[in-house]
Design a protein around this motif. Structure first.
Motif, short mmCIF file in Angstrom:
data_model
loop_
_atom_site.label_atom_id
_atom_site.label_comp_id
_atom_site.label_asym_id
_atom_site.label_seq_id
_atom_site.Cartn_x
_atom_site.Cartn_y
_atom_site.Cartn_z
N PHE A 303 0.80 -1.23 0.00
CA PHE A 303 0.00 0.00 0.00
C PHE A 303 0.83 1.28 0.00
CE2 PHE A 303 0.00 -1.72 4.37
CZ PHE A 303 0.54 -0.66 5.12
N VAL A 304 2.13 1.20 0.04
CA VAL A 304 2.97 2.38 -0.17
C VAL A 304 3.29 2.52 -1.66
CG1 VAL A 304 5.22 3.43 0.26
CG2 VAL A 304 3.94 2.43 2.15
N ASN A 305 3.71 1.41 -2.26
CA ASN A 305 3.98 1.43 -3.70
C ASN A 305 2.71 1.35 -4.54
OD1 ASN A 305 6.69 1.46 -3.11
ND2 ASN A 305 6.95 -0.75 -3.34
N LYS A 306 1.61 1.01 -3.88
CA LYS A 306 0.32 0.86 -4.56
C LYS A 306 0.41 -0.14 -5.71
CE LYS A 306 -1.33 5.46 -3.23
NZ LYS A 306 -2.04 4.89 -2.08
N ALA A 307 0.78 -1.36 -5.33
CA ALA A 307 0.96 -2.42 -6.33
C ALA A 307 0.58 -3.76 -5.73
CB ALA A 307 2.41 -2.46 -6.80
N TRP A 308 0.05 -4.64 -6.58
CA TRP A 308 -0.22 -6.00 -6.13
C TRP A 308 1.10 -6.67 -5.81
CZ3 TRP A 308 -5.01 -5.57 -5.28
CH2 TRP A 308 -5.90 -5.00 -6.21
N PHE A 309 1.16 -7.36 -4.67
CA PHE A 309 2.38 -8.07 -4.31
C PHE A 309 2.03 -9.33 -3.55
CE2 PHE A 309 5.88 -9.16 -1.50
CZ PHE A 309 6.92 -9.25 -2.41
N PRO A 310 2.47 -10.49 -4.03
CA PRO A 310 3.04 -10.72 -5.37
C PRO A 310 1.98 -10.47 -6.45
CG PRO A 310 3.38 -12.62 -3.90
CD PRO A 310 2.38 -11.73 -3.24
N HIS A 311 2.42 -10.35 -7.67
CA HIS A 311 1.50 -10.06 -8.77
C HIS A 311 0.85 -11.36 -9.22
CE1 HIS A 311 -0.04 -8.46 -12.60
NE2 HIS A 311 -0.02 -7.30 -11.97
#
Length: 363
Positions: A303-311
């Motif tokens: 939620f800092v990089n605003k990305a699914w992790f893992p994708h």
């Protein structure tokens, strides 16, 4: 693959997830099930614990044919000592060591299947598998009561135990005891092992390797049923602000801005198990941002990089979503499985007065 939906009630949580959405989520699990019945991680390996969780979810949503195919997989791949390889890829062992918590969870799955379907023939057919698995598990119990986390392919037991793993094992042993009683084959040794393990989980944190940065170590003693009452509530309050991210779910680890769907749903199950329904619903609602358009769920969100992790979308995350929906809706006869896990919780004894050794020992 043809999905077979039963006529029983399908979990749905009003205002959060519909029955149709739950079925779509279960179908996303069936969509990745391999032709031999295994349900893999996104990277391609199968482990018995996550596999069983996925079977439970498919059964809860009515996909009984797919679940039974998965139980056949377990029966075929169980080894002579009662364990399964830690990781299997296309039916072959990729990591050969056997984990105690993987073996124990089979009992939870078989009891869940019996509760939902009432299929006595299935339970009797799987009973030898459960019996061998739990005998493997009990064979790894230390003198004090914790159960070490694995046995190597050479037969050598690990030197330490894991809190999350042992908490899940506790539930497995209790389910195994209930299955044995139901089938007319009581297992008092498993019951004694569960009592001893429950005491260690509640009173001896020093018995376990320090994995406290993981949220699972925070809530799993409650989810597995070893801890209830005031102790359970105090444990949740102590780390609530560490792990819970309002509006998003809960962190996987305390030191990373990363919420994960499976852990969030397991916390919802934990809260429901101790009667904290409002917060259970809130956590379950908050994690729904991870839902993919096809009914599957992203594993996590940074939620800092605003990305699914893992994708990736993982079957085990989808499984946790379905099981939490069942617990919160009361749809199936197994909806109380996690609440009932604490039915036999051992009262906490003063660790300074119980006489247990402060050091782990296998003698």
């Amino acid at each position: 693959m043809t999905e077979t939906v039963t006529t029983g009630a399908v979990p749905a949580v009003p205002g959060i997830i519909t029955a149709e959405q739950v079925i779509a989520t279960a179908r996303s699990i069936a969509a990745v099930q391999e032709t031999d019945g295994g349900v893999p991680w996104p990277e391609g390996h199968v482990d018995a614990w996550n596999h069983v969780e996925c079977l439970m979810a498919m059964t809860a949503a009515g996909l009984t044919a797919e679940a039974r195919k998965g139980y056949d997989w377990l029966a075929r791949h169980q080894r002579a000592d009662g364990s399964w390889p830690m990781k299997m890829v296309r039916g072959a062992a990729a990591e050969a060591n056997g984990e105690s918590n993987h073996a124990a969870y089979v009992a939870v799955g078989v009891r869940h299947e019996l509760l939902v379907t009432g299929d006595e023939e299935f339970a009797r057919a799987m009973w030898p598998v459960v019996r061998k698995a739990l005998d493997f598990v009990v064979g790894l119990q230390t003198a004090r009561g914790e159960i070490v986390w694995e046995r190597s392919s050479a037969g050598v037991p690990a030197q330490y135990a894991l809190l999350t793993g042992c908490s899940s094992i506790y539930q497995g042993l209790r389910c195994g005891v209930l299955l044995g009683e139901h089938l007319g084959e009581p297992q008092p040794d498993w019951e004694l092992a569960a009592d001893r393990l429950g005491h260690v989980l509640a009173a001896h944190p020093e018995a376990f390797a320090d994995k406290s940065r993981y949220s699972m170590d925070w809530y799993y003693p409650i989810l597995g049923g070893a801890l209830r009452g005031t102790g359970a509530r105090l444990r949740l309050e102590e780390e609530w602000d560490t792990f819970v991210v309002p509006g998003l779910g809960i962190r996987c680890v305390s030191d990373q801005p990363w919420v994960t769907g499976a852990e969030s749903c397991e916390l919802a199950l934990t809260l429901d198990a101790i009667g904290d329904r409002d917060r259970a619903l809130a956590v379950y609602r908050d994690m729904q941002h991870l839902r993919h358009h096809d009914g599957s769920y992203w594993t996590g969100w940074q939620f800092v990089n605003k990305a699914w992790f893992p994708h990736e979308q993982s079957a085990y995350t989808a499984a946790a979503v379905v099981l939490a929906a069942d617990a919160l809706s009361g749809a199936t006869p197994a909806s109380s499985l996690f609440r009932a896990a604490g039915r036999f919780a051992v009262p906490v004894i003063d660790p300074d007065a119980c006489g247990c050794s402060p050091a782990s020992s296998r003698t």
